[in-house]
Design a protein around this motif. Structure first.
Motif, PDB file in Angstrom:
ATOM      1  N   LYS A  48       0.800  -1.227   0.000  1.00 21.04           N
ATOM      2  CA  LYS A  48       0.000   0.000   0.000  1.00 21.04           C
ATOM      3  C   LYS A  48       0.837   1.285   0.000  1.00 21.04           C
ATOM      4  N   ILE A  49       2.139   1.160  -0.207  1.00 20.94           N
ATOM      5  CA  ILE A  49       3.017   2.327  -0.221  1.00 20.94           C
ATOM      6  C   ILE A  49       3.866   2.282  -1.486  1.00 20.94           C
ATOM      7  N   SER A  50       4.001   3.408  -2.142  1.00 23.39           N
ATOM      8  CA  SER A  50       4.906   3.544  -3.280  1.00 23.39           C
ATOM      9  C   SER A  50       6.193   4.204  -2.806  1.00 23.39           C
ATOM     10  N   GLU A  80       5.362  11.759   1.659  1.00 24.76           N
ATOM     11  CA  GLU A  80       6.463  12.241   2.492  1.00 24.76           C
ATOM     12  C   GLU A  80       7.734  12.310   1.664  1.00 24.76           C
ATOM     13  N   LEU A  81       8.541  13.300   1.956  1.00 25.59           N
ATOM     14  CA  LEU A  81       9.870  13.402   1.349  1.00 25.59           C
ATOM     15  C   LEU A  81      10.890  13.144   2.446  1.00 25.59           C
ATOM     16  N   ARG A  82      11.682  12.116   2.267  1.00 25.36           N
ATOM     17  CA  ARG A  82      12.683  11.728   3.254  1.00 25.36           C
ATOM     18  C   ARG A  82      14.064  11.711   2.599  1.00 25.36           C
ATOM     19  N   LEU A  83      15.047  12.283   3.310  1.00 23.11           N
ATOM     20  CA  LEU A  83      16.411  12.324   2.797  1.00 23.11           C
ATOM     21  C   LEU A  83      17.086  10.974   2.972  1.00 23.11           C
ATOM     22  N   VAL A  84      17.968  10.661   2.057  1.00 22.39           N
ATOM     23  CA  VAL A  84      18.753   9.431   2.141  1.00 22.39           C
ATOM     24  C   VAL A  84      19.963   9.689   3.026  1.00 22.39           C
ATOM     25  N   SER A  88      20.222   4.366   6.431  1.00 23.03           N
ATOM     26  CA  SER A  88      18.771   4.491   6.514  1.00 23.03           C
ATOM     27  C   SER A  88      18.107   3.714   5.390  1.00 23.03           C
ATOM     28  N   THR A  89      16.860   3.327   5.629  1.00 20.00           N
ATOM     29  CA  THR A  89      16.043   2.701   4.600  1.00 20.00           C
ATOM     30  C   THR A  89      15.170   3.762   3.956  1.00 20.00           C
ATOM     31  N   ALA A  90      14.361   3.344   2.977  1.00 16.97           N
ATOM     32  CA  ALA A  90      13.499   4.300   2.285  1.00 16.97           C
ATOM     33  C   ALA A  90      12.499   4.940   3.228  1.00 16.97           C
ATOM     34  N   ALA A  91      12.086   4.212   4.265  1.00 22.31           N
ATOM     35  CA  ALA A  91      11.064   4.719   5.183  1.00 22.31           C
ATOM     36  C   ALA A  91      11.639   5.323   6.449  1.00 22.31           C
ATOM     37  N   SER A  92      12.948   5.229   6.662  1.00 22.76           N
ATOM     38  CA  SER A  92      13.531   5.716   7.923  1.00 22.76           C
ATOM     39  C   SER A  92      14.448   6.918   7.731  1.00 22.76           C
ATOM     40  N   PHE A 119      16.934  11.553  -2.557  1.00 25.35           N
ATOM     41  CA  PHE A 119      15.873  11.553  -1.550  1.00 25.35           C
ATOM     42  C   PHE A 119      14.794  10.570  -1.979  1.00 25.35           C
ATOM     43  N   ASN A 120      13.942  10.216  -1.026  1.00 24.99           N
ATOM     44  CA  ASN A 120      12.857   9.273  -1.270  1.00 24.99           C
ATOM     45  C   ASN A 120      11.506   9.955  -1.119  1.00 24.99           C
ATOM     46  N   LEU A 121      10.580   9.597  -1.988  1.00 30.91           N
ATOM     47  CA  LEU A 121       9.185  10.012  -1.879  1.00 30.91           C
ATOM     48  C   LEU A 121       8.358   8.794  -1.507  1.00 30.91           C
ATOM     49  N   LEU A 122       7.652   8.881  -0.392  1.00 32.82           N
ATOM     50  CA  LEU A 122       6.768   7.810   0.045  1.00 32.82           C
ATOM     51  C   LEU A 122       5.329   8.250  -0.184  1.00 32.82           C
ATOM     52  N   ILE A 123       4.600   7.513  -0.990  1.00 37.58           N
ATOM     53  CA  ILE A 123       3.206   7.830  -1.296  1.00 37.58           C
ATOM     54  C   ILE A 123       2.329   6.739  -0.681  1.00 37.58           C
TER      55      ILE A 123
END
Length: 235
Positions: A48-50, A80-84, A88-92, A119-123
């Motif tokens: 359920k998350i991209s 969410e926009l999360r920095l790499v 870290s993982t994509a969600a952390s 960076f990662n985008l979590l949708i």
């Protein structure tokens, strides 16, 4: 009604010819952005998350992110926009911004200024089919620097130091009265780390070790002469 009292002290009084008040004031100055070079986008849809990883060609600073999305006619997702960061993982990764992606609103958002290369985008799709991000673009805010420069002199502009604060110059108080602003040309842009290999400061650093060696030899010679002149020493 209201009353204004002007304390003139020992000065001549002012002649007030009128007064008014503002019911409201809106800042109509639009922020101007420059688009950074194209990014590389990799998307993975799971549980359920991209997870969308965005890589820039270099550490370009940006304060705005825009995107092109393919999906159903109506959608409204939390993203969410999360920095790499290291380990870290994509969600952390470090959370930089949280916003909504909706079909009835512009597909861009502002973020705190950063210069991350990835960076990662979590949708969060919930029970909806995932959206497909066709393109992600970063933008940096246009910044103008106004300075008084004298003709015939050369100037250097050093930027990119995260430890340097904002300067406080008198010229800032006169920016509304400056009527003539001329753009200047520039050349010889290089990384600060390579500045030591150029002229000027780099050549000065090359003399440090020879100077230390000469000083050490002179000090050793003086110690030798003093030790020979101490009582009890044979010559």
């Amino acid at each position: 009604y209201f009353k204004i009292i002007i304390n003139n002290e020992h000065n001549d009084p002012l002649l007030v010819t009128g007064s008014s008040y503002y019911a409201g004031q809106t800042d109509t100055t639009a922020t101007i952005y420059h688009q950074n070079p194209a990014t590389r986008v990799t998307q993975l849809d799971s549980n359920k998350i991209s997870y969308v990883q965005v890589n820039q060609a270099a550490r370009y600073p940006f304060t705005k992110v825009s995107m092109k999305v393919s999906g159903p006619p109506f959608y409204n997702r939390v993203a969410e926009l999360r920095l790499v960061t290291t380990g870290s993982t994509a969600a952390s990764g470090q959370l930089l911004a949280r916003y909504n992606i909706a079909s009835n609103s512009p597909l861009w958002f502002e973020v705190p200024r950063t210069s991350a290369s990835a960076f990662n985008l979590l949708i969060y799709n919930e029970d909806n089919p995932p959206l497909r991000l066709l393109e992600v673009t970063t933008h940096q805010e246009k910044v103008l620097i106004i300075a008084y420069l004298e003709k015939g002199n050369n100037y250097r502009l050093v930027f990119g130091d995260s430890l340097t604060g904002f300067a406080n110059y008198d010229l800032d108080a006169f920016k509304d009265s400056i009527q003539i602003v001329q753009p200047i040309s520039y050349k010889n842009i290089y990384a600060v780390a390579n500045a030591a290999t150029g002229k000027g400061r780099g050549n000065q650093q090359n003399w440090i070790w020879p100077a230390i060696l000469v000083a050490g030899l002179a000090m050793g010679f003086l110690v030798y002469r003093l030790s020979r002149e101490l009582p009890g020493k044979t010559r």
